[in-house]
Design an enzyme around this catalytic site. Structure first.
Site, PDB file in Angstrom:
ATOM      1  CB  THR A  62      25.680 -29.097  36.238  1.00 37.10           C
ATOM      2  OG1 THR A  62      24.328 -28.601  36.366  1.00 37.10           O
ATOM      3  CG2 THR A  62      25.638 -30.467  35.574  1.00 37.10           C
ATOM      4  CG  ASP A  63      29.386 -24.907  37.477  1.00 40.10           C
ATOM      5  OD1 ASP A  63      29.884 -24.375  38.477  1.00 40.10           O
ATOM      6  OD2 ASP A  63      30.012 -25.695  36.735  1.00 40.10           O
ATOM      7  CG  HIS A  65      33.267 -38.896  42.050  1.00 40.80           C
ATOM      8  ND1 HIS A  65      33.908 -39.059  40.835  1.00 40.80           N
ATOM      9  CD2 HIS A  65      32.097 -38.272  41.778  1.00 40.80           C
ATOM     10  CE1 HIS A  65      33.143 -38.558  39.873  1.00 40.80           C
ATOM     11  NE2 HIS A  65      32.044 -38.083  40.421  1.00 40.80           N
ATOM     12  CD  GLN A 117      22.728 -31.891  30.900  1.00 40.24           C
ATOM     13  OE1 GLN A 117      23.089 -30.940  31.583  1.00 40.24           O
ATOM     14  NE2 GLN A 117      22.360 -33.037  31.454  1.00 40.24           N
ATOM     15  CG  ASP A 139      27.891 -35.380  41.496  1.00 42.62           C
ATOM     16  OD1 ASP A 139      28.497 -34.343  41.183  1.00 42.62           O
ATOM     17  OD2 ASP A 139      28.134 -36.491  40.982  1.00 42.62           O
ATOM     18  CG  ASP A 148      30.087 -38.779  36.814  1.00 44.13           C
ATOM     19  OD1 ASP A 148      30.336 -39.525  37.776  1.00 44.13           O
ATOM     20  OD2 ASP A 148      30.063 -37.545  36.906  1.00 44.13           O
ATOM     21  CD  GLU A 150      21.768 -37.226  35.673  1.00 41.86           C
ATOM     22  OE1 GLU A 150      21.470 -36.364  34.821  1.00 41.86           O
ATOM     23  OE2 GLU A 150      22.626 -37.043  36.563  1.00 41.86           O
ATOM     24  N   GLY A 186      15.737 -33.624  40.144  1.00 44.32           N
ATOM     25  CA  GLY A 186      16.097 -33.769  41.548  1.00 44.32           C
ATOM     26  C   GLY A 186      15.250 -32.915  42.467  1.00 44.32           C
ATOM     27  N   PRO A 231      19.948 -26.947  33.718  1.00 45.25           N
ATOM     28  CG  PRO A 231      19.946 -28.934  32.498  1.00 45.25           C
ATOM     29  CD  PRO A 231      20.629 -27.604  32.589  1.00 45.25           C
TER      30      PRO A 231
END
Length: 286
Positions: free
Chosen positions: A157-158, A61, A30, A155, A85, A105, A138, A162
């Site tokens: 991304t939209d 978080h 990305q 956790d 992150d 991750e 994942g 990925p």
């Protein structure tokens, strides 16, 4: 000085002033950008979508971590999917009763860049001896691992690029398989006002898999469109109905200091507005 225009929605969005570009790179997976903003501090974006800011990351978080772990009450093994992150890891690591943390991750560059440019997110948690950091997809991990977990936190991304597979039926089924008896799955599920179809899709995935499924919410300024929803799937129906006093005792006993989460917010977060209940075919918040 220039602006960063988010490209998540057609015809509606947000713009961030870039005081300074700190890092920009196209990783294996990305396009990653980290820049300085006068109001939100350091900001990270992936593929045109704001992921996290120093100013308000604590809300996101804390709510994805403390709600399931304190509801469970005896979680020893926690799995984090995504979260490069380090903010989710930081909050999970505050629970000293958790004995093992696996974090999966897909993008090693995100981890390394966030350690360097967003160090306050992880606050040293990547050095925690309880952590097993796995650089892998994942979906592949939950589909193949033999490990079991008490709490799984997605956790992601939209659901584009990925992160798309982390909203699939196969992903939810695989997570359910990886849970210990009495386990809880929570996932990031976007803002229902703008992404209601995604909430409906997740509801369809959870229904039939979990003895108790619902959503809870929190308002996070960075994620525009109103309150954000988090999906909740539990193998024990009692977790979502814990008495306030029980949560107060667990929270106090943990010794954890928070900036957003408290037991009252925990309980109130599960009260969904009518349009969301209607969308997921629930008659009430019970």
């Amino acid at each position: 000085m220039s602006d960063y225009q988010e490209t998540l929605y057609e015809g509606y969005g947000q713009r961030f002033r870039m005081e300074k570009m700190l890092h920009e790179v196209r990783t294996e997976h990305q396009h990653l950008v980290i820049f300085q903003n006068p109001r939100m501090g350091r900001v990270m974006a992936l593929d045109g979508v704001i992921q996290t800011t120093e100013a308000d990351e604590f809300i996101y978080h804390e709510m994805l971590t403390h709600v399931p772990i304190l509801a469970h009450g005896a979680a020893k093994r926690v799995l984090i999917i995504g979260g490069g992150d380090g903010g989710m890891l930081r909050e999970v690591a505050k629970h000293l009763t958790v004995e093992h943390i696996t974090m999966v991750e897909i993008d090693a560059t995100v981890v390394e860049m966030c350690k360097e440019f967003l160090p306050n997110h992880s606050s040293g948690a990547f050095d925690d001896s309880r952590l097993n950091l796995v650089i892998d997809d994942g979906m592949r991990f939950v589909a193949t691992t033999e490990e079991k977990f008490d709490v799984i936190i997605s956790d992601s991304t939209d659901p584009i690029g990925p992160g798309e597979v982390l909203f699939s039926e196969n992903f939810y089924q695989a997570c359910h398989r990886c849970l210990n008896e009495g386990g809880i799955l929570v996932t990031q599920n976007g803002t229902p006002f703008m992404q209601l179809s995604g909430v409906q899709t997740t509801a369809g995935r959870m229904n039939g898999l979990f003895a108790d499924w619902h959503f809870y919410q929190a308002a996070i300024p960075t994620y525009i469109g109103g309150a954000m929803t988090f999906a909740w799937g539990a193998t024990d129906k009692s977790y979502r109905k814990l008495p306030l006093e029980t949560l107060r005792q667990r929270f106090s006993g943990s010794g954890i200091v928070t900036r957003y989460y408290n037991p009252e917010v925990h309980i109130g977060a599960f009260a969904l507005p009518q349009y969301v209940l209607h969308a997921v075919n629930k008659a009430s918040n019970d």
